[in-house]
Motif scaffolding. Structure first.
Motif, mmCIF file in Angstrom:
data_model
loop_
_atom_site.group_PDB
_atom_site.id
_atom_site.type_symbol
_atom_site.label_atom_id
_atom_site.label_comp_id
_atom_site.label_asym_id
_atom_site.label_seq_id
_atom_site.Cartn_x
_atom_site.Cartn_y
_atom_site.Cartn_z
ATOM 1 N N VAL A 164 -34.566 33.283 -66.072
ATOM 2 C CA VAL A 164 -34.333 32.484 -67.269
ATOM 3 C C VAL A 164 -33.832 31.114 -66.817
ATOM 4 O O VAL A 164 -32.896 31.030 -66.020
ATOM 5 C CB VAL A 164 -33.284 33.136 -68.189
ATOM 6 N N SER A 213 -39.487 33.854 -66.990
ATOM 7 C CA SER A 213 -39.594 34.741 -68.148
ATOM 8 C C SER A 213 -39.285 34.016 -69.442
ATOM 9 O O SER A 213 -39.850 34.314 -70.485
ATOM 10 C CB SER A 213 -38.644 35.927 -68.007
ATOM 11 N N ALA A 214 -38.372 33.087 -69.408
ATOM 12 C CA ALA A 214 -38.036 32.331 -70.618
ATOM 13 C C ALA A 214 -37.291 31.063 -70.269
ATOM 14 O O ALA A 214 -36.577 31.002 -69.265
ATOM 15 C CB ALA A 214 -37.175 33.169 -71.568
ATOM 16 N N ILE A 215 -37.504 30.039 -71.111
ATOM 17 C CA ILE A 215 -36.681 28.837 -71.027
ATOM 18 C C ILE A 215 -35.808 28.793 -72.279
ATOM 19 O O ILE A 215 -36.239 29.191 -73.360
ATOM 20 C CB ILE A 215 -37.530 27.555 -70.915
ATOM 21 N N PHE A 242 -32.311 37.134 -75.443
ATOM 22 C CA PHE A 242 -33.186 37.445 -74.309
ATOM 23 C C PHE A 242 -32.893 38.835 -73.770
ATOM 24 O O PHE A 242 -33.799 39.634 -73.530
ATOM 25 C CB PHE A 242 -33.044 36.398 -73.191
ATOM 26 N N THR A 289 -36.511 28.519 -79.747
ATOM 27 C CA THR A 289 -36.687 29.050 -78.396
ATOM 28 C C THR A 289 -37.904 29.976 -78.321
ATOM 29 O O THR A 289 -38.689 29.890 -77.369
ATOM 30 C CB THR A 289 -35.406 29.797 -77.960
ATOM 31 N N ASN A 323 -41.287 29.289 -76.006
ATOM 32 C CA ASN A 323 -41.717 30.219 -74.962
ATOM 33 C C ASN A 323 -43.064 30.875 -75.245
ATOM 34 O O ASN A 323 -43.787 31.208 -74.319
ATOM 35 C CB ASN A 323 -40.639 31.299 -74.749
ATOM 36 N N HIS A 324 -43.409 31.051 -76.540
ATOM 37 C CA HIS A 324 -44.628 31.789 -76.876
ATOM 38 C C HIS A 324 -45.720 30.908 -77.481
ATOM 39 O O HIS A 324 -46.824 31.372 -77.711
ATOM 40 C CB HIS A 324 -44.302 32.949 -77.826
#
Lengths: 381, 381, 381, 381
Positions: free
Chosen positions: A35, A60-62, A89, D88, D92-93
């Motif tokens: 992350v 995996s994520a920001i 998350f 967020t 991310n998506h």
């Protein structure tokens, strides 16, 4: 497969943890979740996404959570936002262990989100002493963590003295030292690759590297302190490679100080970089005559490289150090004297206080095998 | 005039700190700022606003931050929101010291907001050991705090062992014990005043008091554990005054257990209160035959009152205790046996482990006079 | 006494609402609550706190909520944080009416917080058409508001056409025009008072004023567009007073464009200000030969001043305008031609499309007297 | 493949959009992203996760954001948190379109997050009139949206009247009506499947269904209003299937009213369900003698089913309705009279005001094919 989530909130933390990420990714029993948050997403502080992509470390994520740094509430709110979004998350990706690194103000957010969700927390670089507010945050995180990977033996001893169980505290060395061993010569053109502004000194001749951050408890003095260093180096007249400070509160004072001095002193042989990929930074560092500033790099990486360091002011107070460090107060004359002393001495023999270069692999192995204490007590039968 | 901000996030914390609030308000050199947040604002957990008004303790701000407790992320997000909003309060009201109490998950929010804004932090009830996740949070806050007021000598020693400077750690006794000394007989009608549901036993005859919270790391077992206690007390058949648990994760399991048991066992002599003003609670406690459950009240207040306590399960593991406490596992038979043992013994002589009744005044005096270490270093002249 | 809360989130909004603040403060039946948030607290975007203090307009609270503008989520999160913290302010300060202004992305936060808490909402500057994303936000706020103060008759008609009740929509004129009437000559030294960088042209000779913001839906083109304007003005060679753009997404592109052009074209007679007190800005504007850019100032204030305006690109598309405006596309040649046309024409006679100068007083009077529809329906008797 | 993100924040919204989710999932050119948030994650309001799993509708993320509903700031803060966390998720998506439904207070969060990130927004059920605060939120969302799917022709006309472009407003019918057509008889045991409390009337004999929500602007009257309905139905003495209200502010008043009435009137033939899968609910509804309450179900689903409805009070004021609806004020006598009138009449012929049963497929087709207006303008060549 254990899912290991590593939260990176600043470029500096990425460099410290890079070999751990690589070792987790390479480990057959570990699944890596990265992350990226905070200043690590912002260009002006050194966005690490391109570098992660270049290293084939998938994100995996920001999570964007950095408030504008000028406000006195910015760091608190940045921390609060991080807790909120990391909780989401963790709820969606369900890591088995969360890893957090060092002592930045927003690092504690990772710890609190994990603890509140009953996820085991591993902390890297606990037990050190730097003599400022970071000590409190670092120790506070150590008290929350389930598993500890220290850089030095002394740090491990200190953690156990604070009441943490010996079987959960491992001295692995610092992963940032892993990066140091491989480098020798400068194999890239820093001006072409990273731009920056100012003079472009010939890096085949002796040069200094400067890395000076604002001190958290001395926000109002940031500008003054950076000016001392600028004056000292102007007096010395040597070529300087200067790295812009990171996103602590007070950054703006430091930045203003540099800008104003530059405008007033246009002819100096100083080049300013906003940031640099850590491998490249280590090359520049290794080949420099001396590091000047208040970064932990002077004490950690430079000890492993044998590069002389002039450490200014209180920021690294209390940190274990090798003979390569000369300390001085934030005063132009004192800085000039200290740099001259180091130039006269030259490079030092490397020492392994902060690690022998295998920290990343050791940490990944422990993450794969340590039995986590069952938090959920068994029912009486 | 020093501005002292006290953040209260739960009814239980209010009771613990009430005499401190009164002593700060009465102190000529202190200006009191009360912030009420979290479950302390919600009726079902015991809204403290009416009580603060009745005590003439003016509230500077309310901050609603409690997420619905069912979600696994609720406590993390409640903490994150608190940090964000407390930062705004601190920026607008500029306290000289922030006071936080004990070890609830959201208590650390107060600490982090204060630390990030360079405001000295005082912590009450650090250094204790309860043998669960609260220990981590409590120790983590101790590492962040500038000033420590412990309930016991042993707690003070433990904090110094963790590296905190002796001159910043005061053993003042626990303010919650201050409340205990004044009370003798029950001078109010609890059923009329607080309603509640269930039977209405005659409180002039022997009765038990129950206070049992879910254990943070055992969320899924909350329902099971409360049912053990319910069954034990049903077996005993004595009148019971039962207090509803507070807003920890897992509350819903506990609440469900109680509701289901009540429906299935309609004729029991149990009365259920959602909450009670602390003065009234102490009266009921002092006149009870025995306290049953896992609240710290059994160990702290009951030791000062000499009331027998049956302490169930792991929640208070490690907490210093007097001879008035009998521990047992969460099992119906074990609870029955322990209660019978206490009833056979009767009340104990009071002891002063957790304070002599003057903690509030002592803490206020220290807050007025302690010289805070200057965080902002002076410039070299 | 009605408590009127005005939330100001940007320097530009403050200028638009200043005479309303003064009229509320002067009104015997109104009690003014000012909340300052967002970019209005940040130096680089023009912190308005010193100006409010200078005008004796007391601030009830500051709320730092601006995320670092580089992130694509920054404006959404800035809005979300504002809602959370404004709700707390409203709960603690209980305004009778909340006032919000215009169409900035974070303005809707004020509207949503008020609506969710059943507090009547007044909106200033609804019903206008500018032809971009701001239209949606403006109309969305109009649909939430209880009371509407429009700048033009046409705006009022448009709001009623959207279904809003005629008795709740008042055409008061725009408060920003109130400021325009008082000014004549430049009575201050802008370079001394506001610093800034670049050349310092003699303002007694003809000069241009530039105010060009990034267009929200064209973030990636910000840099390109600003360069067109820079080139055009470089070609013209006239003295220019240039105002730095405000905190929309894309600001950084615009800022980068300006910085790069400045470095590459060092000798130009351009001066750059970061911000300026609105009274002073109006003086500079009134005495300029022409305004260039895409700010609404060219259409609103300039129509009341009779100052020629060259309006570039799509940002003001659809906004009602007087004959003082010449539109052109973002192309260097087109801009040069349009400025030349305006210089050849000279100043225009002032017109009152956007107000006659008494908007502030009219709005305060309405806020004091309008009967708010009872939201809480009466019970059947 | 277009990525379509649907955000569901309440059980009621899920029922309304279920056939859209199925149609998107089945569409070869669409990729479905489901985000579940708010009360849709909380058991007591009807957690929809098990139902989504049963329908093979995979969830991309869960976002817990519901604050404890008692606080006056809860809905505002729930909205603010949703914006922050949805931003967020979107970052991310990267959905191509975001879909939001109807008019709940937190629905606007989805709209604001999407708009701030330049993602096209589709809105289902705009243009209706219900005569309360929901109208404002619904219209506000319509002003933000790029694409509109209305339930009725009249709603489409109303949106165009508000200035929205005809080519972006489609009358597709309401997806909730899609569910109505398939059902005939009760093929499950509701008591066994959903538990609930109270009597268990025989559903082969005539029974009433009650669905009554608190009215947002009348929070303090919630308890009173529910008691009117309870009294009326007690007078009638018919079997009643009662559904618990959803998570609006004021819920607690309604819930308290029901609980107190139940305790005081223990013998009534009423059964209370907390929630029910929508297919099952429609079965119960279709076979009931009459719906009583203030839910839109009485007007929408009941018109398509031909079930008589007694609509109490102001909540549905202004909503288009068929002849199956009898309106009455919240008064026990009036409710008794209205129910008797409906029982005397019996079922009505179904009408298609709110849709013909193909809304889901129509909406998915449009989402796949509508050309979104390029928000990013082209540069001049």
């Amino acid at each position: 497969m254990r899912k290991i989530c590593v939260v990176i909130t600043a470029r500096a933390s990425y460099s410290r943890i890079k070999t751990v990420l690589q070792a987790i990714q390479a480990h057959p029993q570990l699944d890596l979740q990265i992350v990226v948050a905070g200043s690590a997403l912002i260009s002006k502080f050194g966005n690490i996404l391109p570098q992660l992509e270049a290293e084939n470390l998938p994100v995996s994520a920001i999570i964007s959570n950095l408030l504008d740094t000028e406000s006195s509430t910015a760091s608190a709110k940045t921390t609060g936002l991080a807790i909120i979004e990391l909780a989401t998350f963790f709820a969606n990706h369900r890591p088995d262990v969360v890893v957090t690194v060092a002592d930045r103000f927003e690092t504690i957010a990772t710890a609190i989100a994990a603890i509140n969700m009953n996820i085991p927390l591993a902390h890297i670089q606990g037990g050190e002493v730097t003599g400022n507010i970071d000590d409190r945050i670092r120790n506070s995180i150590s008290q929350l963590a389930d598993l500890h990977f220290t850089a030095t033996r002394q740090a491990r001893t200190r953690l156990m003295g604070m009441g943490l169980p010996a079987q959960k505290v491992y001295c692995t060395g610092c992963p940032s030292i892993d990066l140091v061993r491989q480098h020798r010569h400068i194999d890239f053109d820093p001006y072409k690759m990273y731009g920056g502004i100012g003079a472009r000194p010939d890096l085949n001749k002796p040069y200094l590297v400067v890395l000076q951050h604002p001190v958290t408890t001395e926000i109002i003095h940031s500008k003054w302190q950076i000016v001392c260093t600028l004056r000292a180096l102007a007096t010395l007249g040597m070529p300087v490679v200067w790295f812009w400070p990171n996103a602590d509160p007070g950054t703006d004072g430091t930045a203003q100080g540099i800008r104003a001095f530059r405008e007033a002193n246009p002819g100096l042989p100083f080049h300013y970089f906003k940031h640099m990929e850590s491998d490249h930074f280590i090359q520049l560092l290794k080949n420099s005559a001396c590091l000047v500033g208040n970064s932990s790099v002077g004490i950690r990486e430079c000890s492993a490289l044998g590069v002389p360091a002039v450490n200014i002011g209180s920021r690294q107070r209390g940190r274990e150090r090798g003979s390569n460090v000369v300390d001085c107060i934030p005063d132009a004359d004192a800085i000039v004297a200290a740099v001259k002393q180091q130039l006269a001495h030259g490079h030092y023999p490397p020492v392994a206080i902060y690690g022998d270069g295998d920290a990343g692999v050791r940490i990944a192995d422990r993450l794969a095998t340590v039995p986590f204490i069952l938090k959920k007590h068994l029912l009486p039968s």
